[in-house]
Design an enzyme around this catalytic site. Structure first.
Site, PDB file in Angstrom:
ATOM      1  N   CYS A  65       0.988  -1.136  -0.027  1.00 13.22           N
ATOM      2  CA  CYS A  65      -0.031  -0.097  -0.075  1.00 13.22           C
ATOM      3  C   CYS A  65       0.992   1.329  -0.203  1.00 13.22           C
ATOM      4  CB  CYS A  65      -0.957  -0.105   1.298  1.00 13.22           C
ATOM      5  SG  CYS A  65      -0.061   0.257   2.816  1.00 13.22           S
ATOM      6  N   HIS A  98      13.171 -15.719  12.634  1.00 12.55           N
ATOM      7  CA  HIS A  98      12.774 -15.939  14.143  1.00 12.55           C
ATOM      8  C   HIS A  98      11.330 -15.989  14.319  1.00 12.55           C
ATOM      9  CE1 HIS A  98      16.845 -14.233  15.331  1.00 12.55           C
ATOM     10  NE2 HIS A  98      17.043 -15.302  14.496  1.00 12.55           N
TER      11      HIS A  98
HETATM   12  C1  RB5 Z   1      -4.168   5.248   0.353  1.00 12.57           C
HETATM   13  O1  RB5 Z   1      -4.157   6.581  -0.074  1.00 12.57           O
HETATM   14  C2  RB5 Z   1      -3.047   4.937   1.528  1.00 12.57           C
HETATM   15  O2  RB5 Z   1      -3.857   5.508   2.567  1.00 12.57           O
HETATM   16  C3  RB5 Z   1      -3.063   3.568   1.794  1.00 12.57           C
HETATM   17  O3  RB5 Z   1      -2.121   3.152   0.343  1.00 12.57           O
HETATM   18  C4  RB5 Z   1      -1.875   2.990   2.923  1.00 12.57           C
HETATM   19  O4  RB5 Z   1      -0.856   3.749   2.886  1.00 12.57           O
HETATM   20  C5  RB5 Z   1      -2.567   2.859   4.089  1.00 12.57           C
HETATM   21  O5  RB5 Z   1      -1.841   2.623   5.078  1.00 12.57           O
END
Ligand code: RB5
Length: 151
Positions: A65, A98
């Site tokens: 993400c 671990h």
């Molecule tokens: C998306 O904008 C962002 O919030 C997501 O990709 C992530 O970083 C959340 O932890």
């Protein structure tokens, strides 16, 4: 191994680099999306990836993400999923050896492709050592984590 890869829109720019790194390390890459930078919700992708591991369809996973944080939090809510953000090879290897980490989380707004190319093979090349003589303390600690999970 069979490796599932999933991302939200924030991680999408690094997804292909992850897939190529998995293949280069000699493993099968299974792409669970997303497939564009159109906004989606990271928990949906973390859950999809976790379910693939829980069902045995995959052995390990890589989640992306923007920061790596949202997918890590979501994935760790799932039984049998041990996810952590590792933006260096030391943590990526030791997390498996671990702690039995089975999902590597990466933040595509934090790191770039060259780090991915080193961290992914470090994660995939490592094995849990807690069952080896002299290393049983790691199995004991993972057992305690699993006890927390059961409660
Ligand atoms: C998306 O904008 C962002 O919030 C997501 O990709 C992530 O970083 C959340 O932890």
């Amino acid at each position: 191994m069979r490796i599932v890869i999933a991302t939200d829109h924030g991680g999408f720019p690094l997804k292909e680099t992850v897939i190529q790194a998995v293949r280069k390390a000699g493993h099968e890459a299974i792409d669970l999306g997303t497939h564009s930078i159109e906004s989606v919700d990271y928990p949906d992708y973390a859950q999809k990836l976790g379910q693939a591991i829980q069902s045995g369809e995959a052995d390990r996973g890589v989640l992306l993400c923007g920061s790596g944080i949202g997918v890590a939090i979501a994935a760790n809510k799932m039984k049998g999923i041990y996810a952590a953000i590792c933006h260096n090879t030391y943590a990526a290897r030791q997390g498996v050896e671990h702690d039995g980490m089975n999902v590597l989380c990466l933040g595509a707004r934090v790191i770039g492709p060259e780090i991915v190319k080193e961290v992914v093979p470090a994660f995939l090349g490592a094995e849990f050592i807690g069952n080896e003589p002299g290393e049983k303390r790691h199995a004991r600690r993972v057992g305690k984590v699993q006890e927390i999970e059961r409660r």
